[in-house]
Design an enzyme around this catalytic site. Structure first.
Site, PDB file in Angstrom:
ATOM      1  N   ASP A  23       0.835  -1.207   0.000  1.00  0.00           N
ATOM      2  CA  ASP A  23       0.000   0.000   0.000  1.00  0.00           C
ATOM      3  C   ASP A  23       0.872   1.260   0.000  1.00  0.00           C
ATOM      4  O   ASP A  23       1.733   1.419   0.873  1.00  0.00           O
ATOM      5  CB  ASP A  23      -0.887   0.026   1.243  1.00  0.00           C
ATOM      6  CG  ASP A  23      -1.768  -1.215   1.377  1.00  0.00           C
ATOM      7  OD1 ASP A  23      -1.499  -2.228   0.701  1.00  0.00           O
ATOM      8  OD2 ASP A  23      -2.711  -1.156   2.173  1.00  0.00           O
ATOM      9  N   HIS A  25      -0.343   4.575   0.147  1.00  0.00           N
ATOM     10  CA  HIS A  25      -0.935   5.495   1.127  1.00  0.00           C
ATOM     11  C   HIS A  25      -0.307   6.889   1.092  1.00  0.00           C
ATOM     12  O   HIS A  25       0.093   7.440   2.123  1.00  0.00           O
ATOM     13  CB  HIS A  25      -0.836   4.909   2.537  1.00  0.00           C
ATOM     14  CG  HIS A  25      -1.944   3.948   2.869  1.00  0.00           C
ATOM     15  ND1 HIS A  25      -3.275   4.238   2.677  1.00  0.00           N
ATOM     16  CD2 HIS A  25      -1.898   2.683   3.383  1.00  0.00           C
ATOM     17  CE1 HIS A  25      -4.007   3.212   3.058  1.00  0.00           C
ATOM     18  NE2 HIS A  25      -3.210   2.251   3.471  1.00  0.00           N
ATOM     19  N   ASP A  52      -4.740   0.703  -2.346  1.00  0.00           N
ATOM     20  CA  ASP A  52      -4.585   1.740  -1.321  1.00  0.00           C
ATOM     21  C   ASP A  52      -3.470   2.699  -1.699  1.00  0.00           C
ATOM     22  O   ASP A  52      -2.461   2.845  -0.996  1.00  0.00           O
ATOM     23  CB  ASP A  52      -4.356   1.134   0.068  1.00  0.00           C
ATOM     24  CG  ASP A  52      -5.650   0.645   0.708  1.00  0.00           C
ATOM     25  OD1 ASP A  52      -6.712   0.740   0.062  1.00  0.00           O
ATOM     26  OD2 ASP A  52      -5.590   0.171   1.857  1.00  0.00           O
ATOM     27  N   ASN A  78      -9.389  -0.818  -0.675  1.00  0.00           N
ATOM     28  CA  ASN A  78     -10.586  -0.365   0.037  1.00  0.00           C
ATOM     29  C   ASN A  78     -10.622   1.156   0.219  1.00  0.00           C
ATOM     30  O   ASN A  78     -11.694   1.750   0.290  1.00  0.00           O
ATOM     31  CB  ASN A  78     -10.734  -1.072   1.393  1.00  0.00           C
ATOM     32  CG  ASN A  78      -9.559  -0.838   2.318  1.00  0.00           C
ATOM     33  OD1 ASN A  78      -8.428  -1.199   1.988  1.00  0.00           O
ATOM     34  ND2 ASN A  78      -9.801  -0.250   3.471  1.00  0.00           N
ATOM     35  N   HIS A  79      -9.458   1.813   0.242  1.00  0.00           N
ATOM     36  CA  HIS A  79      -9.457   3.264   0.394  1.00  0.00           C
ATOM     37  C   HIS A  79      -9.958   3.969  -0.864  1.00  0.00           C
ATOM     38  O   HIS A  79     -10.700   4.960  -0.773  1.00  0.00           O
ATOM     39  CB  HIS A  79      -8.073   3.761   0.804  1.00  0.00           C
ATOM     40  CG  HIS A  79      -7.787   3.577   2.263  1.00  0.00           C
ATOM     41  ND1 HIS A  79      -7.769   4.609   3.166  1.00  0.00           N
ATOM     42  CD2 HIS A  79      -7.531   2.454   2.980  1.00  0.00           C
ATOM     43  CE1 HIS A  79      -7.510   4.144   4.387  1.00  0.00           C
ATOM     44  NE2 HIS A  79      -7.355   2.829   4.285  1.00  0.00           N
ATOM     45  N   HIS A 189      -2.954  -4.495   2.353  1.00  0.00           N
ATOM     46  CA  HIS A 189      -4.077  -4.289   3.270  1.00  0.00           C
ATOM     47  C   HIS A 189      -3.745  -4.596   4.727  1.00  0.00           C
ATOM     48  O   HIS A 189      -3.894  -3.754   5.597  1.00  0.00           O
ATOM     49  CB  HIS A 189      -5.270  -5.130   2.813  1.00  0.00           C
ATOM     50  CG  HIS A 189      -6.528  -4.892   3.586  1.00  0.00           C
ATOM     51  ND1 HIS A 189      -7.109  -3.650   3.698  1.00  0.00           N
ATOM     52  CD2 HIS A 189      -7.336  -5.753   4.277  1.00  0.00           C
ATOM     53  CE1 HIS A 189      -8.213  -3.741   4.421  1.00  0.00           C
ATOM     54  NE2 HIS A 189      -8.380  -4.996   4.794  1.00  0.00           N
TER      55      HIS A 189
END
Length: 219
Positions: A23, A25, A52, A78-79, A189
């Protein structure tokens, strides 16, 4: 947002290397500093993300801009799902969840940017499949693979597609099961201390948003 159980199948990279990262982020600068140390070459290498891209870091806009690059690929996380549900489809529950989990960066953006991001996110595949030059087949999917055989991926139902971006069950159970029909599956995740290998599955999310180095696998 309805998640489409779509698989992006990439051809073998005959000229360079394929890198898979956990991820992102919103930590694009740190990612590229690390890639530079690994000799990543945008002219012939490819970078694949487990989803993500956004939230929790200072460079979510730059992370979304990577979707415009011909050498960059990502599955849905999911983000991204929360962002689209919150802003395009007006899901108040998802908006609250998203904003309390790093989505506040959106307040510093222009609304005329949003539509393009929504369209790109809705086109993200649920999984990516790629083979290396030795014939090893890799599957990349965000949280877990929720069916019995990799060949079932494109027939997943709504509950299963949600599990593919949200579930932590297999990770928490430290299940050693093997996903049939694919040689290796790579997930993000779920945060672990270093790369976690279970069955033929690898979890490569060390929590870069906490200041840890990315885990980057070269296929």
């Amino acid at each position: 947002m309805k998640i489409k159980p779509r698989v992006l199948r990439l051809p073998v990279n005959e000229s360079g290397r394929d890198f898979v990262v956990g991820d992102i982020h919103g930590h694009v600068s740190r990612l590229f500093k690390q890639l530079e140390g690994m000799g990543f070459d945008r002219n012939q290498d490819r970078l694949i993300c487990v989803g993500d891209l956004i939230d929790r870091g200072p460079e979510s806009q730059q992370a979304l801009a990577l979707l415009n690059e011909p050498w960059f690929f990502s599955v849905l996380g999911n983000h991204e799902y929360l962002m689209v549900n919150a802003l395009r489809y007006g899901n108040s529950e998802h908006k609250m969840l998203w904003l309390t989990n790093g989505g506040e960066w959106i307040a510093s953006t222009r609304k005329d940017q949003w539509e393009g991001w929504f369209n790109q996110i809705e086109e993200l595949p649920l999984a990516i499949e790629v083979s290396n030059r030795n014939g090893v087949r890799y599957g990349i999917i965000h949280a877990e693979f929720p069916a019995d055989h990799w060949s079932q991926l494109e027939t997943l139902d709504d509950k299963q597609t949600q599990a593919a971006i949200w579930s932590r069950g297999q990770f928490k159970a430290r299940s050693e099961h093997v996903v049939p029909g694919i040689d290796v599956v790579i997930h993000g995740h779920n945060v672990s201390d270093g790369e976690l290998h279970l069955g033929n599955r690898f979890y490569i999310e060390p929590g870069a948003f906490k200041g840890n180095d990315f885990i980057i696998k070269v296929l």
